[in-house]
Design a protein around this motif. Structure first.
Motif, PDB file in Angstrom:
ATOM      1  N   MET A   1       0.784  -1.267  -0.169  1.00  0.00           N
ATOM      2  CA  MET A   1      -0.006   0.089   0.065  1.00  0.00           C
ATOM      3  C   MET A   1       0.962   1.235   0.076  1.00  0.00           C
ATOM      4  N   ALA A   2       0.384   2.222  -0.664  1.00  0.00           N
ATOM      5  CA  ALA A   2       1.276   3.686  -0.663  1.00  0.00           C
ATOM      6  C   ALA A   2       1.065   4.361   0.691  1.00  0.00           C
ATOM      7  N   LYS A   3       2.134   5.065   1.186  1.00  0.00           N
ATOM      8  CA  LYS A   3       2.283   5.676   2.343  1.00  0.00           C
ATOM      9  C   LYS A   3       1.259   6.792   2.185  1.00  0.00           C
ATOM     10  N   ARG A   4       0.677   6.999   3.354  1.00  0.00           N
ATOM     11  CA  ARG A   4      -0.384   8.122   3.370  1.00  0.00           C
ATOM     12  C   ARG A   4       0.017   9.370   4.151  1.00  0.00           C
ATOM     13  N   TYR A   5      -0.390  10.573   3.745  1.00  0.00           N
ATOM     14  CA  TYR A   5      -0.198  11.584   4.608  1.00  0.00           C
ATOM     15  C   TYR A   5      -1.366  12.387   5.044  1.00  0.00           C
ATOM     16  N   HIS A   6      -1.121  13.318   5.958  1.00  0.00           N
ATOM     17  CA  HIS A   6      -2.259  14.172   6.430  1.00  0.00           C
ATOM     18  C   HIS A   6      -1.642  15.523   6.640  1.00  0.00           C
ATOM     19  N   LEU A   7      -2.245  16.508   5.929  1.00  0.00           N
ATOM     20  CA  LEU A   7      -1.703  17.763   6.224  1.00  0.00           C
ATOM     21  C   LEU A   7      -2.727  18.944   6.531  1.00  0.00           C
ATOM     22  N   THR A   8      -2.385  19.686   7.658  1.00  0.00           N
ATOM     23  CA  THR A   8      -3.175  20.686   8.038  1.00  0.00           C
ATOM     24  C   THR A   8      -2.615  21.859   7.963  1.00  0.00           C
ATOM     25  N   THR A   9      -3.273  22.855   7.446  1.00  0.00           N
ATOM     26  CA  THR A   9      -2.888  24.312   7.130  1.00  0.00           C
ATOM     27  C   THR A   9      -3.487  25.287   7.913  1.00  0.00           C
ATOM     28  N   PHE A  10      -2.531  26.253   8.432  1.00  0.00           N
ATOM     29  CA  PHE A  10      -2.874  27.542   9.029  1.00  0.00           C
ATOM     30  C   PHE A  10      -2.560  28.594   8.078  1.00  0.00           C
ATOM     31  N   GLY A  11      -3.450  29.615   8.402  1.00  0.00           N
ATOM     32  CA  GLY A  11      -2.827  30.963   8.105  1.00  0.00           C
ATOM     33  C   GLY A  11      -3.469  31.452   6.723  1.00  0.00           C
ATOM     34  N   CYS A  12      -2.498  32.339   5.973  1.00  0.00           N
ATOM     35  CA  CYS A  12      -3.067  33.000   4.859  1.00  0.00           C
ATOM     36  C   CYS A  12      -3.022  32.080   3.620  1.00  0.00           C
ATOM     37  N   GLN A  13      -3.473  32.883   2.524  1.00  0.00           N
ATOM     38  CA  GLN A  13      -3.578  32.310   1.163  1.00  0.00           C
ATOM     39  C   GLN A  13      -2.345  31.832   0.651  1.00  0.00           C
ATOM     40  N   MET A  14      -1.283  32.320   1.068  1.00  0.00           N
ATOM     41  CA  MET A  14       0.017  32.171   0.597  1.00  0.00           C
ATOM     42  C   MET A  14       0.242  30.615   1.167  1.00  0.00           C
ATOM     43  N   ASN A  15      -0.036  30.386   2.462  1.00  0.00           N
ATOM     44  CA  ASN A  15       0.221  29.070   2.970  1.00  0.00           C
ATOM     45  C   ASN A  15      -0.947  28.002   2.416  1.00  0.00           C
ATOM     46  N   GLU A  16      -2.015  28.313   1.983  1.00  0.00           N
ATOM     47  CA  GLU A  16      -2.845  27.399   1.374  1.00  0.00           C
ATOM     48  C   GLU A  16      -1.998  27.460  -0.267  1.00  0.00           C
ATOM     49  N   HIS A  17      -1.795  28.246  -0.746  1.00  0.00           N
ATOM     50  CA  HIS A  17      -0.792  27.554  -2.009  1.00  0.00           C
ATOM     51  C   HIS A  17       0.209  26.634  -1.554  1.00  0.00           C
ATOM     52  N   ASP A  18       1.000  27.110  -0.716  1.00  0.00           N
ATOM     53  CA  ASP A  18       2.205  26.114  -0.157  1.00  0.00           C
ATOM     54  C   ASP A  18       1.781  25.059   0.029  1.00  0.00           C
ATOM     55  N   SER A  19       0.643  24.690   0.591  1.00  0.00           N
ATOM     56  CA  SER A  19       0.088  23.368   1.021  1.00  0.00           C
ATOM     57  C   SER A  19      -0.296  22.676  -0.343  1.00  0.00           C
ATOM     58  N   GLU A  20      -0.969  23.217  -1.213  1.00  0.00           N
ATOM     59  CA  GLU A  20      -1.242  22.612  -2.676  1.00  0.00           C
ATOM     60  C   GLU A  20      -0.093  22.046  -3.110  1.00  0.00           C
ATOM     61  N   ARG A  21       1.208  22.905  -3.064  1.00  0.00           N
ATOM     62  CA  ARG A  21       2.451  22.622  -3.671  1.00  0.00           C
ATOM     63  C   ARG A  21       2.909  21.145  -2.974  1.00  0.00           C
ATOM     64  N   MET A  22       2.773  21.285  -1.576  1.00  0.00           N
ATOM     65  CA  MET A  22       3.325  20.270  -0.810  1.00  0.00           C
ATOM     66  C   MET A  22       2.559  18.754  -1.277  1.00  0.00           C
ATOM     67  N   LYS A  23       1.145  19.062  -1.303  1.00  0.00           N
ATOM     68  CA  LYS A  23       0.283  17.822  -1.477  1.00  0.00           C
ATOM     69  C   LYS A  23       0.834  17.181  -2.926  1.00  0.00           C
ATOM     70  N   GLY A  24       0.945  18.084  -3.932  1.00  0.00           N
ATOM     71  CA  GLY A  24       1.486  17.871  -5.228  1.00  0.00           C
ATOM     72  C   GLY A  24       2.732  17.122  -5.245  1.00  0.00           C
ATOM     73  N   MET A  25       3.502  17.784  -4.521  1.00  0.00           N
ATOM     74  CA  MET A  25       4.953  16.872  -4.268  1.00  0.00           C
ATOM     75  C   MET A  25       4.948  15.655  -3.672  1.00  0.00           C
ATOM     76  N   LEU A  26       4.158  15.503  -2.652  1.00  0.00           N
ATOM     77  CA  LEU A  26       4.110  14.250  -2.019  1.00  0.00           C
ATOM     78  C   LEU A  26       3.341  13.194  -2.873  1.00  0.00           C
ATOM     79  N   GLU A  27       2.349  13.614  -3.514  1.00  0.00           N
ATOM     80  CA  GLU A  27       1.605  12.525  -4.590  1.00  0.00           C
ATOM     81  C   GLU A  27       2.623  12.127  -5.578  1.00  0.00           C
ATOM     82  N   SER A  28       3.355  13.125  -5.890  1.00  0.00           N
ATOM     83  CA  SER A  28       4.527  12.545  -6.817  1.00  0.00           C
ATOM     84  C   SER A  28       5.520  11.746  -6.659  1.00  0.00           C
TER      85      SER A  28
END
Length: 454
Positions: A1-28
């Motif tokens: 099974m693939a390893k799984r991650y859980h990401l919690t984001t706090f703060g501004c829209q820049m952080n929301e954007h950074d989290s989208e990039r983290m998710k994309g990187m992890l899924e890659s």
């Protein structure tokens, strides 16, 4: 099974954007997202350090991660973002169960850590690179963030951002345009340009091969990309809000009729103490220019209550500006000192907490009353709405946003990502309500401007 991650984001829209990039990187890397923290092999937090409440909320979540780590020691706990950067010298000492910590400029190092042979605790806090260079996993396929710059050259007395995100660096103009073209090909219809001070975009590029490397030039280039229906941006700085950017709202079809213009205080004396580098008159001049070129624009703002030295007379000036401008909404904050900022060292003129709370209540009354009054202009109008999904309060209805960034709950059949017309029948200070299906032009006034000739 693939390893799984859980990401919690706090703060501004820049952080929301950074989290989208983290998710994309992890899924890659082959990770899959876990719906709950307890199911994850990798527990991640993307942190904020702008306000004390974000810090305390995060620390409470971190306590759960510690418990889960104790249950499964092989589980990895990671902390990224501004808070991690702000306590980089202490993070592992204070939280020894954390395996990896990284600042906003080192998101890509998370992948390096996860793919290394030895998973000993590592911290990455140098300023390098943009998260915009990483793959993204957008929460909505029809909306996308575009990081146009990172860092900030301002020195506001209360703000920790320059020490957590570094000096301002603009991304190359052509790179940004190419990224938006790719977004449009992927189905993005609305793009939000992100920067700590978007108005100053391109100044550090010094026009070396980038003759259009200004913020207004970037808005023009993105507007020309087929498929992009709406352009938003955050946050501008009043000192740098130029007429060419304001004109873009009137002349470019895709640029939305919404400007977030942070005030912080209506007192020139307090603005100087905050090191905001504009005064009350300059701010109101920018508002007047916006109203002249885009009379129907939605104006929103940020206001801090109780900055050290704020007197009753200073606060009354803030109330006066809020009354005069008539904001469509405002983010209001009680001042709380952030470690490492100039304001945290101030010891004179401290405003007692009960006084801050009482002033906040008075400010909210003015902001909400004027917002309700401003919202009345939408009753009977047909507005363009980008559908986001079901209403949060009534799943039988839909929810979306207008070009003015007003939330709309309405009856209709449109799917998420579609643009539809809604006739507005009722309003509150924050939301609009209506019915779908009336074509623009048959009833009331359309929100969409005609593209300027030439």
């Amino acid at each position: 099974m693939a390893k799984r991650y859980h990401l919690t984001t706090f703060g501004c829209q820049m952080n929301e954007h950074d989290s989208e990039r983290m998710k994309g990187m992890l899924e890659s890397l082959g990770y899959a997202e876990a719906p709950e923290r307890k199911e994850a092999d990798l527990i991640l937090f993307n942190t904020c350090s702008i306000r004390e409440t974000a810090d305390s909320r995060f620390v409470a979540h971190l306590g759960e991660a510690k418990r889960l780590k104790r249950e499964r020691p092989e589980r990895i706990v990671g902390v990224g973002g501004c808070w991690a950067q702000s306590i980089k010298e202490e993070v592992f000492e204070r939280f020894p169960f954390v395996d990896v910590a990284f600042g906003p400029g080192q998101v890509h190092k998370l992948a390096e850590f996860l793919t290394s042979d030895s998973l000993t605790a590592q911290g990455y806090f140098e300023f390098e690179g943009f998260t915009g260079h990483l793959p993204a996993r957008r929460s909505r396929q029809f909306q996308g963030w575009l990081q146009i710059s990172v860092g900030c050259n301002c020195a506001c007395a209360y703000c920790i951002v320059p020490s957590t995100r570094g000096r301002e660096v603009s991304r190359p103009f052509d790179e940004l345009v190419a990224e938006v073209r790719t977004m449009a090909e992927d189905g993005v219809r609305e793009v939000t340009l992100l920067g700590q001070n978007v108005n100053s975009y391109g100044r550090d590029l010094k026009s070396n091969g980038y003759p259009l490397a200004t913020f207004a030039g970037l808005l023009t280039a993105v507007d020309a990309i087929e498929g992009i229906e709406r352009i938003r941006y955050t946050s501008p700085h009043p000192k740098d809000m130029r007429e060419d950017v304001i004109r873009a709202h009137a002349e470019l079809e895709s640029v939305c009729e919404h400007i977030h213009l942070p005030l912080q205080s209506g007192s020139s004396r307090i603005l100087k103490a905050m090191r905001r580098t504009y005064d009350r008159e300059r701010y109101l001049d920018r508002v007047a220019l916006i109203r002249e070129h885009v009379p129907d624009a939605s104006l929103t703002t940020d206001i801090i209550v109780g900055f050290p030295g704020e007197t009753e007379a200073d606060f009354e000036q803030t109330l006066e500006v809020a009354e005069q401008v008539g904001y469509d909404s405002a983010f209001t904050f009680l001042f709380s000192p952030r470690r490492g900022t100039e304001a945290a060292e101030l010891t004179e003129g401290l405003v007692p907490h009960p006084v801050k709370v009482e002033r906040m209540e008075r400010l909210l009354e003015v902001v909400q009353r004027r917002a309700r009054e401003r919202a009345q202009r939408f009753i009977g109008r047909t507005v363009e709405v980008l559908v986001e999904g079901p209403s949060r309060t009534d799943p039988e209805r839909l929810r979306g946003r207008t070009r003015h960034n007003k939330a709309v709950n309405f009856a209709g059949l449109a799917a998420p990502g579609e643009l539809t017309e809604v006739e507005i029948a009722a309003v509150t200070s924050q939301t609009l309500a209506g019915e779908e299906g009336l074509p623009i032009g048959d009833h009331g006034i359309s929100d969409r401007p005609a593209r300027a000739a030439g």
